[in-house]
Design a protein around this motif. Structure first.
Motif, short mmCIF file in Angstrom:
data_model
loop_
_atom_site.label_atom_id
_atom_site.label_comp_id
_atom_site.label_asym_id
_atom_site.label_seq_id
_atom_site.Cartn_x
_atom_site.Cartn_y
_atom_site.Cartn_z
N ALA A 1 39.78 1.79 29.35
CA ALA A 1 38.75 2.21 29.13
C ALA A 1 38.09 0.33 28.79
O ALA A 1 36.94 -0.10 28.88
CB ALA A 1 38.37 2.74 27.79
N THR B 1 27.10 3.97 25.17
CA THR B 1 26.74 5.41 24.43
C THR B 1 27.75 6.17 24.96
O THR B 1 27.67 7.21 24.02
CB THR B 1 25.62 6.01 24.28
N SER B 2 28.27 5.88 25.86
CA SER B 2 29.60 6.77 26.30
C SER B 2 30.56 6.57 25.80
O SER B 2 30.89 5.59 25.08
CB SER B 2 29.46 7.36 27.65
N LEU B 3 31.67 8.08 25.76
CA LEU B 3 32.46 7.69 25.10
C LEU B 3 33.78 7.08 25.69
O LEU B 3 34.37 6.07 24.99
CB LEU B 3 33.10 9.15 25.31
N TRP B 4 33.74 6.88 26.97
CA TRP B 4 34.54 5.70 27.30
C TRP B 4 34.38 4.27 27.07
O TRP B 4 35.00 3.68 26.38
CB TRP B 4 34.74 5.19 29.21
N ILE C 1 38.29 4.16 19.75
CA ILE C 1 39.33 5.52 18.96
C ILE C 1 40.86 5.29 19.60
O ILE C 1 41.69 5.88 18.70
CB ILE C 1 38.44 7.00 19.64
N GLY D 1 35.43 11.93 35.01
CA GLY D 1 35.22 11.87 33.28
C GLY D 1 33.66 11.11 33.85
O GLY D 1 32.53 11.12 32.21
N ARG E 1 30.66 12.05 34.84
CA ARG E 1 29.80 13.32 33.11
C ARG E 1 29.29 11.97 32.35
O ARG E 1 27.98 12.70 31.92
CB ARG E 1 30.65 13.93 32.95
N ALA E 2 29.78 11.10 32.63
CA ALA E 2 29.37 9.76 31.09
C ALA E 2 28.58 8.84 32.22
O ALA E 2 27.89 8.07 31.72
CB ALA E 2 30.49 8.85 30.96
N LYS F 1 33.59 3.65 23.56
CA LYS F 1 34.02 4.38 22.50
C LYS F 1 35.87 4.49 22.48
O LYS F 1 35.96 4.01 21.52
CB LYS F 1 33.52 5.70 21.94
N LEU F 2 36.00 4.23 23.64
CA LEU F 2 37.63 5.08 23.62
C LEU F 2 38.56 3.80 23.34
O LEU F 2 39.31 3.59 22.75
CB LEU F 2 37.75 5.19 25.42
N LYS G 1 35.64 -0.95 31.05
CA LYS G 1 33.94 -1.22 30.22
C LYS G 1 33.24 -3.25 30.79
O LYS G 1 32.26 -3.20 30.83
CB LYS G 1 33.80 -0.93 28.80
#
Lengths: 408, 182
Positions: A383, A17-20, A26, A236, A239-240, A22-23, A387
């Motif tokens: 990322a 679910t973290s931004l990493w 994106i 970062g 934070r994730a 999805k990076l 991941k």
């Protein structure tokens, strides 16, 4: 000695679910849009300007990836134990280097003649340099750099990953010793290829000018920014919800010290280059600074020593600032911004509008688009690799040493 | 013993520990008891011992910063003044006030004044040179440079009481406790 015993971290994979997580998507989209629009511009009338934007962004992010490899190799040769908890960040970032071979293609395929005057100009000086600055040798060197960087970074990366899933302690330690040997040879290869790449791709923008310290300048600037980036990435990741207890204030303090140290190193190198040229006052050397004190570049030239050295120097001087996330984070973000300014100032004054007698400082949208696109590609690859694997070298023989690391 | 002979004054107590864990815990205990005139000696730096002892951050960085900045400012002024007023001389066609030419000396003097200050202040703040110390009377203390760890509590500490302090050190797991003569 600390009052706590090492606790093996369990938060070592990036949550979906973290931004990493999805990076990659994106960043991929940003890369396509950003680089696509810049290269689209390069196909039109503004080919030279768009390609200068492209080269600027390319060097900025290549700087990060190369600095990651450099730090990784030096860390390995020094057999550093403190940095094990953050080493996978360097390993993964260095592993993005093969991507830059692809990103380099537009520079030779589209912008080659617009960027590098020696490809089509001729005079007495350039004729003497022709053996070095010739199409075949230039391309051959570029191929060699990318092969060496890819082999080095992926040997280190895959060796470290293999240790994650190796149960035998003997086997793991044997692999670590093998990587030490790779690191020792790698440091020498790295120093040569990194310096020559800086000379080939940035210094040869001004083929008549030369500075023997140029490769070191590139190294100093990019490594300084890399330590800042590493601190921000570590923050970062925490934070994730990753490595929340493994990376401690002590590690951030060390990253802060490195950032601070290389701030001084950058200034030392930048000034060393300047004072020799200023003192000797020889026309073929002073050209570099004359270009950068005309056409609106002068304020940046005068601001760099203050904003790129004195401000971060006094800001990061205090131990308390480096040991606080907010302090270090602010300092790191600022240094990365100044790194962008520095590279912009290094590369863009070589662009002249057709027929103009000097370069003018003028930011255009392709500069931003190229940065966003190149950054998107770089962070997407980073990322994606991060991941797929554990974000820490969980079976490293020195992990415990790193977990309880304390500054004295 | 005649009335004129006093019992020899005690300088303090010296407790020996066998490993860094033991002295770390012991220091925390002595700190929590509120002692001030005491110190610990180890054969190698024990990380975090300053926290376990409750030592305040050193004043050294501030002294170095102040003297460093003073030296730095002085040298920049001195070069400007000497080149501009005392002995104006054109060198290499450069202006009298040529900042780039001053930078190396400016920088070196900043480093030099900082380093010399750090070195001398460190000695002064640490009470060096100290050719003799009461702990040197102890035979056991010789191993502080080898493999033993020591805590010494001075008798001048307001909380010092020979029996109570000895009991405290005993409770921290000291292997031997000696009285040090002054």
């Amino acid at each position: 000695m600390s009052s706590h015993a090492p606790v093996k971290p369990t938060d070592i994979t990036i949550p979906d679910t973290s931004l990493w997580a999805k990076l990659p998507a994106i960043g991929g989209v940003l890369a396509v849009i950003g680089l696509g629009s810049v290269l689209g511009m390069a196909g039109g009338d503004n080919r030279a300007r768009a390609m200068f934007s492209y080269l600027f962004a390319f060097e900025v992010f290549l700087g990060f990836a190369l600095a990651a490899l450099g730090f990784l190799l030096i860390d390995t040769v020094a057999r550093a134990g403190w940095s094990v908890v953050v080493r996978r960040i360097s390993e993964t970032m260095a592993a993005t280097l093969p991507l830059f071979a692809v990103l380099f293609l537009p520079i030779v395929l589209i912008g080659y003649h617009e960027l590098y005057p020696w490809t089509h100009e001729a005079d007495a000086v350039l004729d003497r340099k022709r053996w070095f600055l010739s199409d075949g040798f230039f391309m051959g060197r570029a191929v060699a750099y990318f092969i060496i960087w890819s082999i080095l970074s992926w040997t280190m990366y895959r060796g470290s990953l293999a240790n994650d899933v190796t149960d035998s302690k003997v086997e793991r330690e044997a692999r670590v010793r093998k990587l030490w040997a790779v690191g020792a040879a790698g440091v020498i290869l790295y120093a040569l290829t990194q310096s020559f790449a800086a000379i080939d791709w940035v210094m040869s923008l001004m083929p008549h000018w030369y500075s023997t310290i140029f490769g070191v300048y590139f190294f100093a600037a990019s490594v300084q920014a890399y330590f800042a980036l590493m601190a921000l990435v570590a923050m970062g990741l925490q934070r994730a919800g990753v490595l929340k207890n493994a990376i401690t204030t002590e590690h951030f303090h060390d990253l802060g010290k490195y950032t601070f140290g290389f701030t001084i190193f950058w200034a030392y190198i930048a000034f060393s280059q300047f004072i020799l040229i200023w003192y000797a006052n020889i026309p073929e050397e002073t050209e570099f600074y004359i270009m950068r004190t005309h056409g609106g570049w002068a304020p940046i030239s005068y601001a760099l020593p203050v904003l790129h050295f004195f401000v971060p120097f006094f800001f990061l001087l205090s131990r308390q600032v480096k040991r606080k996330r907010a302090g270090l984070g602010l300092g790191a973000a600022y240094i990365i911004f100044m790194y962008l300014v520095d590279f912009y100032w290094l590369i863009l004054p070589n662009f002249k509008v057709e027929g103009a007698h000097e370069s003018h400082f003028h930011i255009v949208w392709t500069d931003i688009a190229a940065l966003v696109g190149m950054g998107g590609a770089f962070f997407a690859a980073f990322a994606f690799l991060l991941k797929r694997n554990k974000v820490i070298a969980i079976n490293d023989p020195r992990l415990n040493e790193s977990l309880v690391h304390e500054n004295y | 013993m005649t009335a004129l002979e006093k019992t020899p004054r005690i300088w303090g107590l010296l407790a020996q520990y066998e490993d860094p864990h033991a002295i770390y815990k012991a220091c925390e205990k002595v700190r929590d008891e509120g002692y001030e005139a005491w110190d610990s000696c180890t054969p190698f730096p024990v990380h975090g011992l300053d926290k376990a002892m409750g030592l305040k951050p050193s004043r050294l960085p501030w002294i170095v910063l102040c003297v460093g900045l003073t030296g730095s400012t002085f040298m920049l002024w001195f070069q400007t003044f000497a080149m501009g007023n005392l002995y104006p001389m054109i060198v290499g066609g450069k202006p009298l006030f040529s900042l780039p030419a001053f930078v190396p000396v400016w920088y070196e003097i900043t480093v030099l004044s900082s380093c010399v200050t750090a070195f001398l202040s460190n000695w002064i703040l640490s009470g060096l040179p100290a050719p003799h110390h009461p702990a040197f009377n102890s035979k056991a203390f010789e191993r502080v440079t080898d493999d033993k760890f020591f805590i010494m509590i001075e008798s001048q500490d307001p909380k010092f009481d020979l029996e109570k302090t000895r009991a405290l050190l005993q409770s921290t797991g000291a292997t031997t406790i000696e009285e040090l003569a002054s």
